[in-house]
Design a protein around this motif. Structure first.
Motif, PDB file in Angstrom:
ATOM      1  N   ALA A   1       0.826  -1.211   0.000  1.00 41.14           N
ATOM      2  CA  ALA A   1       0.000   0.000   0.000  1.00 41.14           C
ATOM      3  C   ALA A   1       0.860   1.261   0.000  1.00 41.14           C
ATOM      4  CB  ALA A   1      -0.927  -0.001   1.213  1.00 41.14           C
ATOM      5  N   ALA A   2       2.059   1.169   0.596  1.00 37.28           N
ATOM      6  CA  ALA A   2       2.932   2.344   0.685  1.00 37.28           C
ATOM      7  C   ALA A   2       3.629   2.646  -0.640  1.00 37.28           C
ATOM      8  CB  ALA A   2       3.980   2.131   1.773  1.00 37.28           C
ATOM      9  N   LEU A   3       3.672   1.684  -1.544  1.00 39.33           N
ATOM     10  CA  LEU A   3       4.338   1.887  -2.825  1.00 39.33           C
ATOM     11  C   LEU A   3       3.330   2.408  -3.848  1.00 39.33           C
ATOM     12  CD1 LEU A   3       6.388  -1.417  -2.898  1.00 39.33           C
ATOM     13  CD2 LEU A   3       7.320   0.868  -2.643  1.00 39.33           C
ATOM     14  N   PRO A   4       3.759   3.240  -4.827  1.00 37.23           N
ATOM     15  CA  PRO A   4       5.126   3.701  -5.014  1.00 37.23           C
ATOM     16  C   PRO A   4       5.420   5.014  -4.294  1.00 37.23           C
ATOM     17  CG  PRO A   4       3.795   4.394  -6.855  1.00 37.23           C
ATOM     18  CD  PRO A   4       2.873   3.685  -5.901  1.00 37.23           C
ATOM     19  N   CYS A   5       4.646   5.341  -3.285  1.00 38.64           N
ATOM     20  CA  CYS A   5       4.797   6.606  -2.568  1.00 38.64           C
ATOM     21  C   CYS A   5       5.057   6.325  -1.093  1.00 38.64           C
ATOM     22  CB  CYS A   5       3.548   7.468  -2.729  1.00 38.64           C
ATOM     23  SG  CYS A   5       2.940   7.561  -4.426  1.00 38.64           S
TER      24      CYS A   5
END
Length: 485
Positions: free
Chosen positions: A65-69
């Motif tokens: 969920a944290a990717l790509p940010c």
């Protein structure tokens, strides 16, 4: 699993983790986070044989969920995922190499954001084979971030190959967060810019900007702003470049190495607007080899050739710690100063260093920007020009406008004047130019190329603009003069 009941009334954390993964796949980050929080509240009550795999699944969803940010907690998540994988019984993950690849990718992203592209590239290369066992999205992300790491080192040949590889992968319309893979387009824009394909670079940056869903993270945003400013500067709009750089300063605050890159471009833009004092201050604040080169160019523009030579000399290095594009600029400026001082032998040696490295790493931009002194020098040295025609030849159209046969070698780069706009002919434009030289009409060219007449007219307008001419005959004569035909 989209039809499963809401797990809010269940005490089984596994159910909530699956529901969170389903929400993530649908692009709903709010529901995903809510369901993960519900799962984590009940994880402590599980026995160990259920807690470890349930916790592993929950952390895995959070990392994806944290990717790509990646957010501020990303380092801790990757570390926790690493430890949970190690805690599983031996052999449990043997058939899932993509999990270990995701951990390596996470660590590499942290290196990339810390300004360590060499370490990031090494980690991503290790992750790449295992990422191929995962989904197409995971592989595309890994390839895109590796292309970006190579571009940050000035290795645009490698970056171009990786971008091409990413584009050959099956189409991924969006990641679970509703966001395409911006690193692929950002690296593609950088490759196009260094190859003097400005229109292609703008198009790729537009794809980064138009990313749906959440905005790109700070690294992507700042690098996009940096390239946008460099495009503005190359197109003769230094004031606009400064405005773009100013707006990116806040996002770069937590990444000092990115702030230094912004300062370097700001120095070029300030010099182009006549703010020489501010430009020198920015170059000194940026520091390093790139700062020394920028400062030397400004000094040369002020007529201080001796000071420029002293400033640039330490930057003329072959250390792999210095990005390849910076080394090309150092050798090129050293050559310019030597020719200006009448030392043709030294100038030729430095120029050959620059040409070899530029050819190997597919770095064209510095040579196009140095056209006012470089092309007259090369016309007087047919052997050197012939040895590197593959690099220099395609830049002929870019160098044709405004280049005087008697141009002073000191009159490029550091002249203090705004950079002239430039562009290079595409393969299709060269084809049109060749047919034009055979005296074919617009309609005949369209038939020969199997395109519409309007398409040919569009190509002709672009050719006239790039060659700085207004008529067909002038275009053909200029093309012959530049060895394009």
């Amino acid at each position: 699993m989209a039809g499963m009941p809401d797990p809010a009334g269940s005490a089984a954390p596994e159910t909530a983790v699956v529901a969170a993964a389903t929400a993530l796949a649908q692009g709903d980050h709010r529901v995903c986070a809510h369901r993960l929080a519900h799962a984590e509240r009940h994880l402590a009550a599980l026995p160990d044989d259920r807690a470890v795999p349930a916790r592993l699944a929950a952390v895995l969803v959070r990392v994806v969920a944290a990717l790509p940010c990646p957010d501020g907690a990303f380092h801790g998540l990757v570390r926790e995922l690493d430890l949970l994988l190690e805690a599983l019984p031996r052999g449990r993950t043997d058939g899932r190499p993509e999990l270990r690849a995701l951990v390596r990718h996470g660590y590499a992203l942290m290196d990339l954001r810390a300004g360590r592209p060499r370490q990031a590239a090494a980690g991503l290369r290790l992750a790449l084979p295992a990422a191929e066992a995962g989904a197409d999205l995971q592989l595309r992300r890994c390839v895109g971030d590796l292309a970006l790491a190579e571009a940050l080192q000035g290795r645009f040949g490698r970056a171009a190959d990786l971008v091409a590889r990413a584009e050959r992968l099956p189409e991924v319309p969006a990641d679970p967060g509703g966001c395409p893979v911006p690193a692929v387009h950002l690296a593609g824009a950088w490759v196009a810019f260094e190859d003097v394909r400005l229109d292609d670079a703008r198009a790729e940056l537009g794809k980064v900007r138009q990313a749906a869903g959440r905005p790109p993270d700070g690294l992507i945003s700042v690098l996009r702003a940096l390239l946008t400013a460099r495009l503005d500067l190359a197109s003769g709009r230094p004031g606009q470049a400064l405005a773009v750089l100013y707006s990116a300063q806040e996002e770069a605050a937590g990444m000092p190495w990115l702030r230094r890159l912004l300062l370097l471009v700001a120095a070029e833009a300030q010099a182009a607007t006549g703010a020489v004092g501010a430009a020198m201050e920015s170059a000194r604040a940026a520091g390093g080899a790139a700062g020394a080169i920028t400062l030397a160019r400004i000094q040369l523009g002020l007529g201080e050739a001796a000071a420029a030579a002293r400033t640039v000399r330490p930057a003329v290095v072959e250390s792999t710690a210095v990005p390849a594009d910076v080394r090309v600029e150092a050798w090129l400026l050293d050559a310019c100063l030597a020719y200006r001082a009448g030392d043709g032998s030294k100038g030729r040696r430095s120029l050959e260093h620059a040409l070899r490295l530029g050819e190997r790493e597919r770095i064209s931009l510095p040579f196009a920007q140095a056209r006012n002194w470089l092309f007259p020098v090369l016309r007087g040295d047919p052997a050197l020009l012939g040895a590197h025609r593959a690099l220099i030849g395609p830049l002929g159209a870019a160098a044709g406008a405004g280049t005087r046969p008697d141009a002073d070698p000191g009159g490029s780069g550091g002249s203090g004047e705004a950079p002239m706009a430039f562009g290079r002919l595409s393969a299709r434009e060269l084809q049109v130019l060749g047919l034009l030289s055979e005296m074919l009409t617009t309609e005949e060219i369209a038939t020969e190329m199997c395109v519409s007449v309007n398409t040919v007219k569009t190509h002709l307008r672009s050719i006239y603009r790039k060659l700085a001419v207004t008529r067909r005959g002038e275009a053909v004569r200029r093309a012959h003069h530049l060895d394009l035909l």
